[in-house]
Write a protein that holds these residues in place. Structure first.
Motif, short mmCIF file in Angstrom:
data_model
loop_
_atom_site.label_atom_id
_atom_site.label_comp_id
_atom_site.label_asym_id
_atom_site.label_seq_id
_atom_site.Cartn_x
_atom_site.Cartn_y
_atom_site.Cartn_z
N GLY A 148 0.83 -1.14 -0.06
CA GLY A 148 0.03 0.09 -0.06
C GLY A 148 0.93 1.35 0.04
N LYS A 149 2.03 1.12 0.57
CA LYS A 149 2.85 2.45 0.93
C LYS A 149 3.51 2.52 -0.60
N ALA A 150 3.81 1.35 -0.99
CA ALA A 150 4.43 1.60 -2.46
C ALA A 150 3.66 2.30 -3.38
N ASP A 151 2.45 1.65 -3.66
CA ASP A 151 1.26 2.28 -4.39
C ASP A 151 1.13 3.73 -3.99
N LEU A 152 1.29 4.25 -2.90
CA LEU A 152 0.91 5.48 -2.35
C LEU A 152 2.05 6.36 -2.95
N LEU A 153 3.46 6.00 -2.80
CA LEU A 153 4.56 6.77 -3.39
C LEU A 153 4.35 6.91 -4.65
N GLU A 154 3.85 5.92 -5.58
CA GLU A 154 3.90 5.96 -6.96
C GLU A 154 2.80 6.88 -7.32
N ALA A 155 1.56 7.18 -6.49
CA ALA A 155 0.39 8.01 -6.80
C ALA A 155 0.93 9.33 -6.41
N ILE A 156 1.76 9.66 -5.23
CA ILE A 156 2.27 11.00 -5.06
C ILE A 156 3.24 11.54 -6.26
N GLU A 157 4.05 10.45 -6.59
CA GLU A 157 4.73 10.81 -7.73
C GLU A 157 4.16 11.53 -9.03
N LYS A 158 3.04 10.64 -9.19
CA LYS A 158 2.21 11.19 -10.37
C LYS A 158 1.50 12.24 -10.24
N THR A 159 0.90 12.58 -8.94
CA THR A 159 0.09 13.57 -8.67
C THR A 159 0.74 14.89 -8.29
N GLY A 160 1.71 14.80 -7.49
CA GLY A 160 2.59 15.67 -6.82
C GLY A 160 1.80 16.20 -5.64
N SER A 161 1.01 15.29 -5.15
CA SER A 161 0.15 15.76 -3.83
C SER A 161 -0.40 14.71 -3.08
N ILE A 162 -0.37 14.72 -1.80
CA ILE A 162 -0.91 13.67 -0.95
C ILE A 162 -2.34 13.39 -1.08
N SER A 163 -3.08 14.53 -1.37
CA SER A 163 -4.45 14.67 -1.46
C SER A 163 -4.99 13.95 -2.85
N GLN A 164 -4.27 14.45 -3.67
CA GLN A 164 -4.51 13.72 -4.97
C GLN A 164 -4.38 12.38 -5.00
N ALA A 165 -3.07 12.05 -4.65
CA ALA A 165 -2.68 10.72 -4.54
C ALA A 165 -3.76 9.79 -3.67
N ALA A 166 -4.20 10.20 -2.58
CA ALA A 166 -5.18 9.54 -1.91
C ALA A 166 -6.64 9.38 -2.61
N LYS A 167 -6.85 10.52 -3.12
CA LYS A 167 -8.25 10.44 -4.03
C LYS A 167 -8.10 9.50 -5.14
N SER A 168 -7.03 9.20 -5.66
CA SER A 168 -6.85 8.46 -6.87
C SER A 168 -6.85 6.94 -6.46
N MET A 169 -6.55 6.79 -5.17
CA MET A 169 -6.58 5.49 -4.35
C MET A 169 -7.82 5.10 -3.59
N ASN A 170 -8.85 6.18 -3.88
CA ASN A 170 -9.98 5.89 -3.08
C ASN A 170 -9.64 5.66 -1.67
N MET A 171 -8.83 6.41 -1.11
CA MET A 171 -8.25 6.64 0.29
C MET A 171 -8.45 7.83 1.07
N SER A 172 -8.82 7.85 2.32
CA SER A 172 -8.96 9.13 2.91
C SER A 172 -7.74 9.99 2.74
N TYR A 173 -7.61 11.28 3.03
CA TYR A 173 -6.52 11.99 2.95
C TYR A 173 -5.68 11.80 4.50
N ARG A 174 -6.40 11.47 5.53
CA ARG A 174 -5.88 11.26 6.92
C ARG A 174 -5.03 9.77 6.97
N ARG A 175 -5.79 8.94 6.22
CA ARG A 175 -5.21 7.73 5.93
C ARG A 175 -3.86 7.75 5.24
N ALA A 176 -3.92 8.58 4.16
CA ALA A 176 -2.71 8.62 3.34
C ALA A 176 -1.59 9.41 4.16
#
Length: 116
Positions: free
Chosen positions: A23-51
């Motif tokens: 999950g953390k690997a997927d989150l890092l990839e999403a952050i790389e892609k979006t440049g944002s924890i919030s946007q990465a969380a949204k792309s993974m259907n995860m809450s910002y708090r959890r991310a």
């Protein structure tokens, strides 16, 4: 014929914390892609708090941060995966490949025993 699949989940533990895992690997990839924890969380259907909790755990478990954040301002905030974060992600993905290759032969034998 029933579907068969080998699912490996590698987790790196530091004391009671999961320092890194799928999950953390997927989150890092999403952050790389979006440049944002919030946007990465949204792309993974995860809450910002959890991310944010996952990022915080990673940052606390490694020698230096894997994700750096910038607070909002006129251009907004953002997040970036650090050089160490990129190295950790690369090595983790290689570990997944190596583990799958190491187990493939035994998996083929084991799967031959499963019901069709």
């Amino acid at each position: 014929m029933k579907e068969q699949n080998l699912k490996l989940q590698i987790r790196i533990l530091l004391e009671q914390n999961i320092a890194f895992g799928p999950g953390k690997a997927d989150l890092l990839e999403a952050i790389e892609k979006t440049g944002s924890i919030s946007q990465a969380a949204k792309s993974m259907n995860m809450s910002y708090r959890r991310a944010w909790q996952l990022v915080d755990t990673m940052n606390q478990c490694f020698e230096t941060a894997l994700v750096e954040t910038q607070t909002g301002g006129t251009h907004g905030g953002g997040a970036a995966v650090t050089a160490l974060g990129q190295k950790v992600l690369q090595h983790y993905r290689q570990m997944e490949i190596n583990a799958r290759q190491a187990l493939e032969h035994d998996y083929q034998i084991m799967s031959s025993y499963l019901k069709n």
